[in-house]
Design a protein around this motif. Structure first.
Motif, PDB file in Angstrom:
ATOM      1  N   ASN A   4      12.643 -14.660   0.800  1.00  0.00           N
ATOM      2  CA  ASN A   4      13.554 -14.506   1.932  1.00  0.00           C
ATOM      3  C   ASN A   4      13.158 -13.266   2.734  1.00  0.00           C
ATOM      4  N   PRO A   5      12.576 -13.434   3.924  1.00  0.00           N
ATOM      5  CA  PRO A   5      12.115 -12.287   4.720  1.00  0.00           C
ATOM      6  C   PRO A   5      13.247 -11.420   5.259  1.00  0.00           C
ATOM      7  N   GLU A   6      14.483 -11.880   5.132  1.00  0.00           N
ATOM      8  CA  GLU A   6      15.607 -11.046   5.533  1.00  0.00           C
ATOM      9  C   GLU A   6      16.037 -10.113   4.404  1.00  0.00           C
ATOM     10  N   GLU A   7      15.399 -10.277   3.258  1.00  0.00           N
ATOM     11  CA  GLU A   7      15.774  -9.491   2.083  1.00  0.00           C
ATOM     12  C   GLU A   7      14.576  -8.774   1.459  1.00  0.00           C
ATOM     13  N   PHE A   8      13.450  -9.452   1.432  1.00  0.00           N
ATOM     14  CA  PHE A   8      12.260  -8.917   0.772  1.00  0.00           C
ATOM     15  C   PHE A   8      11.070  -9.172   1.692  1.00  0.00           C
ATOM     16  N   VAL A   9      10.576  -8.090   2.318  1.00  0.00           N
ATOM     17  CA  VAL A   9       9.569  -8.240   3.373  1.00  0.00           C
ATOM     18  C   VAL A   9       8.204  -7.730   2.915  1.00  0.00           C
ATOM     19  N   PRO A  10       7.202  -8.595   2.870  1.00  0.00           N
ATOM     20  CA  PRO A  10       5.841  -8.128   2.576  1.00  0.00           C
ATOM     21  C   PRO A  10       5.203  -7.544   3.834  1.00  0.00           C
ATOM     22  N   GLU A  11       4.280  -6.611   3.637  1.00  0.00           N
ATOM     23  CA  GLU A  11       3.560  -6.001   4.763  1.00  0.00           C
ATOM     24  C   GLU A  11       4.526  -5.463   5.814  1.00  0.00           C
ATOM     25  N   PHE A  12       5.483  -4.674   5.356  1.00  0.00           N
ATOM     26  CA  PHE A  12       6.496  -4.129   6.262  1.00  0.00           C
ATOM     27  C   PHE A  12       5.881  -3.036   7.138  1.00  0.00           C
ATOM     28  N   THR A  13       6.122  -3.109   8.440  1.00  0.00           N
ATOM     29  CA  THR A  13       5.556  -2.139   9.373  1.00  0.00           C
ATOM     30  C   THR A  13       6.300  -0.814   9.290  1.00  0.00           C
ATOM     31  N   ALA A  14       5.552   0.251   9.006  1.00  0.00           N
ATOM     32  CA  ALA A  14       6.131   1.595   8.915  1.00  0.00           C
ATOM     33  C   ALA A  14       5.218   2.537   9.679  1.00  0.00           C
ATOM     34  N   ASP A  15       5.368   2.553  11.004  1.00  0.00           N
ATOM     35  CA  ASP A  15       4.497   3.371  11.850  1.00  0.00           C
ATOM     36  C   ASP A  15       4.612   4.846  11.493  1.00  0.00           C
ATOM     37  N   VAL A  16       3.467   5.516  11.448  1.00  0.00           N
ATOM     38  CA  VAL A  16       3.416   6.930  11.088  1.00  0.00           C
ATOM     39  C   VAL A  16       2.890   7.729  12.269  1.00  0.00           C
ATOM     40  N   GLY A  17       3.783   8.532  12.902  1.00  0.00           N
ATOM     41  CA  GLY A  17       3.361   9.365  14.022  1.00  0.00           C
ATOM     42  C   GLY A  17       2.737   8.542  15.134  1.00  0.00           C
ATOM     43  N   ILE A  18       1.542   8.950  15.544  1.00  0.00           N
ATOM     44  CA  ILE A  18       0.862   8.232  16.621  1.00  0.00           C
ATOM     45  C   ILE A  18       0.166   6.975  16.114  1.00  0.00           C
ATOM     46  N   LYS A  19       0.124   6.829  14.778  1.00  0.00           N
ATOM     47  CA  LYS A  19      -0.495   5.636  14.211  1.00  0.00           C
ATOM     48  C   LYS A  19       0.488   4.476  14.262  1.00  0.00           C
ATOM     49  N   LYS A  20       0.055   3.378  14.839  1.00  0.00           N
ATOM     50  CA  LYS A  20       0.896   2.200  14.928  1.00  0.00           C
ATOM     51  C   LYS A  20       0.338   1.105  14.018  1.00  0.00           C
ATOM     52  N   GLY A  21       1.252   0.276  13.530  1.00  0.00           N
ATOM     53  CA  GLY A  21       0.824  -0.830  12.687  1.00  0.00           C
ATOM     54  C   GLY A  21       0.598  -0.455  11.238  1.00  0.00           C
ATOM     55  N   GLU A  22       1.016   0.762  10.839  1.00  0.00           N
ATOM     56  CA  GLU A  22       0.919   1.144   9.430  1.00  0.00           C
ATOM     57  C   GLU A  22       1.861   0.266   8.611  1.00  0.00           C
ATOM     58  N   LYS A  23       1.383  -0.243   7.516  1.00  0.00           N
ATOM     59  CA  LYS A  23       2.197  -1.178   6.738  1.00  0.00           C
ATOM     60  C   LYS A  23       2.322  -0.728   5.288  1.00  0.00           C
ATOM     61  N   VAL A  24       3.521  -0.923   4.760  1.00  0.00           N
ATOM     62  CA  VAL A  24       3.770  -0.691   3.348  1.00  0.00           C
ATOM     63  C   VAL A  24       3.844  -2.066   2.687  1.00  0.00           C
ATOM     64  N   ASP A  25       3.461  -2.158   1.439  1.00  0.00           N
ATOM     65  CA  ASP A  25       3.312  -3.470   0.797  1.00  0.00           C
ATOM     66  C   ASP A  25       4.580  -4.317   0.843  1.00  0.00           C
ATOM     67  N   TYR A  26       5.716  -3.709   0.480  1.00  0.00           N
ATOM     68  CA  TYR A  26       6.977  -4.455   0.504  1.00  0.00           C
ATOM     69  C   TYR A  26       8.112  -3.524   0.923  1.00  0.00           C
ATOM     70  N   ALA A  27       9.142  -4.136   1.509  1.00  0.00           N
ATOM     71  CA  ALA A  27      10.382  -3.409   1.786  1.00  0.00           C
ATOM     72  C   ALA A  27      11.548  -4.306   1.395  1.00  0.00           C
ATOM     73  N   ILE A  28      12.521  -3.718   0.737  1.00  0.00           N
ATOM     74  CA  ILE A  28      13.757  -4.434   0.421  1.00  0.00           C
ATOM     75  C   ILE A  28      14.785  -4.033   1.473  1.00  0.00           C
ATOM     76  N   LEU A  29      15.385  -5.033   2.106  1.00  0.00           N
ATOM     77  CA  LEU A  29      16.311  -4.787   3.207  1.00  0.00           C
ATOM     78  C   LEU A  29      17.756  -4.974   2.767  1.00  0.00           C
TER      79      LEU A  29
END
Length: 354
Positions: free
Chosen positions: A46-71
């Motif tokens: 369920n992508p509304e609950e458990f998201v793979p390749e979650f986008t977590a932009d860092v500073g000027i870097k865009k498109g940085e991804k963390v493996d999973y995020a729980i929402l």
């Protein structure tokens, strides 16, 4: 809770069987991590609950991804950085550190599928701590850690509740780590602190070196005394009951000449109870059984001969205990109380059958 514990232990056994065939990070995610988070109650599909390749932009870097995020309510509450089961986690801490401050997540998990390190921001708000407040090892499961892990189950997850115990958990673990280090090699500072309470003379370097061995010996004897007191109390409460069970079992043995020679002694029952007490932190006492034979006394898990933990040879002057390890290691003991010194070895063997 019981079902949760059984599922975690079943996953642990499964991973131990397949870990040598897991060679990549993706294989680790699929075979190990996703089942773990499923047990924690999350719908990994369920992508509304458990998201793979979650986008977590860092500073000027865009498109940085963390493996999973729980929402939760559409916002990330837990970030998960996944590494291969073959990796050592320490070298990856900084990567997760970068992601943490760019989202609303209050917790971060760094894992290689076996060890799960839980981080938050105790030291500075919105900045991930360098030290995890909780660590869970699937290959070294402890009952009190299962209770803490269950707080991250979807049905129980509450940020405030976890935050109230996070600091205590972190410092409890750090203190235990410190004491474990002092147990093996007492530092000069630790010895000096002890001497300040018991020694009135000047604490020179030579004096500290002289007392190092004494402090180490005293430390170990103190812990052994505490363990002995606890064991004797447990023995007093359970010995009568177990002796009754043993006497009943012996009386029910068929009256065949060979079987009549098997006599379960009080000393063997004491050895059995000792092992039960030593293992009580990792396995329920009712799973530990014994079978007496003519030549040795077998202590088993789940009453299965394939899961024997140790064998006691107590019917002659050369008393020994044999462990069910790769070499069937045997050591001499002078009395049943000597079994206490082999708690770590007995636990190591027993964990193979959990």
């Amino acid at each position: 809770m019981e079902n949760f514990v059984d599922q975690i232990k079943a996953l642990s056994r499964r991973i131990q069987k397949i870990k040598d065939n897991i060679q990549t990070e993706e294989a680790t995610k699929t075979s190990v991590m996703l089942p773990f988070f499923q047990i924690l109650g999350y719908d990994i599909f369920n992508p509304e609950e458990f998201v793979p390749e979650f986008t977590a932009d860092v500073g000027i870097k865009k498109g940085e991804k963390v493996d999973y995020a729980i929402l939760q309510d559409g916002k990330p509450v837990i970030l998960i950085e996944a590494k291969s089961i073959q990796d050592i986690l320490t070298k990856h801490d900084s990567q997760l550190f970068r992601y943490f401050g760019t989202t609303t997540a209050k917790f971060a998990i760094l894992t290689n599928g076996i060890i799960y390190r839980f981080f938050t921001d105790l030291d500075e708000q919105n900045k991930m701590d360098a030290t995890p407040f909780f660590e869970f090892n699937l290959f070294d499961i402890k009952d009190h850690q299962l209770i803490e892990l269950s707080k991250f189950h979807k049905d129980k997850f509450n940020i405030e509740n976890i935050n109230t115990t996070a600091a205590e958990l972190r410092y409890t673990n750090e203190i235990k780590k410190f004491l474990r280090t002092q147990w093996d090699i007492p530092s000069d500072e630790f010895v000096s602190y002890i001497l300040s309470e018991v020694y009135s003379g000047k604490k020179t370097k030579q004096i500290i070196e002289k007392f190092n061995g004494i402090v180490k010996k005293s430390f170990k004897e103190f812990v052994n005394d505490m363990l002995n007191d606890k064991l004797q109390s447990a023995l007093a409460n359970t010995k009568e009951q177990d002796l009754t069970v043993a006497e009943t079992a012996v009386s029910q043995v068929a009256v065949e000449p060979e079987q009549q020679e098997v006599v379960t002694t009080a000393e063997e029952i004491e050895g059995y109870i000792t092992v039960k007490v030593l293992l009580q932190e990792i396995i329920a006492p009712d799973r530990i059984h014994y079978r007496d034979n003519l030549s040795y006394f077998n202590i088993l898990i789940d009453n299965s001969i394939r899961k024997w933990v140790c064998r006691l040879y107590l019917n002659n002057n050369n008393k020994t205990i044999t462990f069910n390890d790769e070499n069937n290691t045997s050591v001499k003991i002078s009395s049943v109380s000597d079994i206490l010194t082999y708690k770590e070895k007995i636990s190591e063997v027993a964990k193979r059958f959990l």
